[in-house]
Write an enzyme that holds these catalytic residues in place. Structure first.
Site, mmCIF file in Angstrom:
data_model
loop_
_atom_site.group_PDB
_atom_site.id
_atom_site.type_symbol
_atom_site.label_atom_id
_atom_site.label_comp_id
_atom_site.label_asym_id
_atom_site.label_seq_id
_atom_site.Cartn_x
_atom_site.Cartn_y
_atom_site.Cartn_z
ATOM 1 N N HIS A 87 0.865 -1.253 0.043
ATOM 2 C CA HIS A 87 -0.012 -0.073 0.078
ATOM 3 C C HIS A 87 0.669 1.287 0.026
ATOM 4 C CE1 HIS A 87 0.232 1.406 4.171
ATOM 5 N NE2 HIS A 87 0.877 0.395 4.405
ATOM 6 N N CYS B 288 1.617 5.298 12.143
ATOM 7 C CA CYS B 288 1.672 4.362 13.171
ATOM 8 C C CYS B 288 1.980 4.765 14.697
ATOM 9 C CB CYS B 288 2.768 3.391 12.786
ATOM 10 S SG CYS B 288 2.068 2.225 11.232
#
Length: 379
Positions: free
Chosen positions: A200, A322
């Site tokens: 991705h 993240c």
């Protein structure tokens, strides 16, 4: 919407989506089944790996393992290699530049598994200090890990310099997180022992990744079951994901030169524009990968800036997706010696192959508006 958060994720190419759907419809068989349909699926899986080997110029030196993404690939490689070397070389070298999917594994291995963890110094330009790395090396070092391109600032790390240092230490395995590198910079993988990728990040699908590893005998499986993927990742192989991953890699590598030229041009355009604004600092070094520009507005929180841009339809980020919600100062900028005020006020602009000149022009217009809104707060 102007999307400038491509370091977090990218828009999937339509050809990748189409290939995923097509294989789901026509090749839904289990590659491990002994019947004719299963053998057909197994052949397609084998062909997919051969195409990756060819496109990435791996020269049949590596095994290719399909995973769910780079987080899984990093965990599989780092834990598996460390466990295999525990008795003979239990020291690990890393740096604070790494992605959380590497750093958290490192901390787990140190705190819960008893490995000795060493951090190599980071220079002011955000690259690891190879002279310090030399001083840390010994025959007790079993694992060294270093990302290819930093996901916060864009620095390209001296991978081949590290390879040359490790030549004198045959027990040391070099793992490279190359998530932000593929399709953005020209990669030299000579001497790299293992590599992680995530689809991705280069216009593939979420949930698809690769672990590319030279010698599968150096890694202890952390997932056990039916023995698929050389016994490293047991479980029925997701063939549609594998085939669409190949499609995204082929598309990405086929347009590498064109994309690189385009990103360099846009990067220079944005940098030149930003340099005109008093109180705004460009944190990313000029020799960084072209898709990422890290910028600070000291006196204004990064989250406030992201929200301000978002209200105008421009999507940017503070740090890694993240770690952006953890509320602590970014370790990459801290290691570079960037002042706390600039770290708190940093944002990340990240472009991709689908970014247009019109997108950049709109970003500049919105930047001027946001600057007017916050300039009285700038330190």
């Amino acid at each position: 919407m102007i999307y400038l958060d491509n370091a977090a994720t990218t828009k999937a190419d339509q050809d990748v989506i189409d290939s995923f759907v097509k294989v789901n419809q026509s090749l839904y068989f289990n590659p491990n089944s002994p019947h004719q349909a299963g053998l057909q699926a197994e052949q397609v899986l084998k062909q997919a790996k051969e195409e990756i080997d060819s496109v990435l110029n791996l020269n049949h030196l590596y095994h290719i393992v399909f995973t769910s993404g780079a987080t899984e690939s990093n965990n599989m490689a780092l834990k598996g290699i460390a466990y295999r070397k525990r008795e003979t070389a239990n020291e690990i070298i890393t740096s604070v530049l790494e992605h959380p999917s590497v750093l958290e594994v490192m901390r787990y291995l140190e705190e819960k598994q008893g490995f000795k963890l060493k951090y190599v110094d980071v220079k002011s330009d955000g690259k690891i200090d190879t002279e310090h790395l030399k001083s840390l090396m010994s025959d007790k070092v079993g694992l060294v890990t270093c990302m290819y391109v930093n996901n916060i600032m864009g620095q390209i790390q001296p991978i081949q310099d590290i390879v040359n240092i490790l030549k004198d230490y045959p027990r040391a395995h070099l793992h490279v997180d190359a998530v932000q590198a593929l399709g953005k910079v020209s990669m030299n993988l000579n001497g790299v022992d293992s590599l992680s990728l995530s689809g991705h990040k280069f216009n593939g699908l979420k949930g698809q990744g690769l672990l590319i590893i030279k010698n599968i005998q150096t890694i202890e499986p952390v997932v056990h079951g039916g023995g698929q993927e050389y016994g490293l990742r047991s479980g029925t192989v997701n063939l549609p994901m594998a085939v669409s991953m190949v499609k995204s890699i082929k598309l990405t590598m086929g347009r590498l030169d064109e994309a690189s030229r385009k990103l360099i041009k846009m990067n220079q355009s944005v940098r030149t524009f930003l340099e005109e604004f008093r109180g705004v600092y460009i944190n990313s070094p000029k020799d960084s990968a072209p898709q990422i520009i890290n910028v600070s507005f000291p006196g204004v929180k990064g989250e406030v800036l992201v929200n301000a841009f978002s209200k105008h339809g421009v999507m940017i980020s503070t740090t890694s997706a993240c770690s952006s919600k953890r509320g602590k100062l970014n370790e990459v900028l801290l290691a570079m010696g960037v002042p706390d005020a600039r770290i708190e006020a940093s944002i990340r602009i990240s472009m991709g192959v689908h970014t247009t000149e019109e997108d950049i022009q709109r970003f500049k217009e919105v930047f001027e508006q946001v600057y007017e809104e916050v300039k009285e707060l700038l330190k």
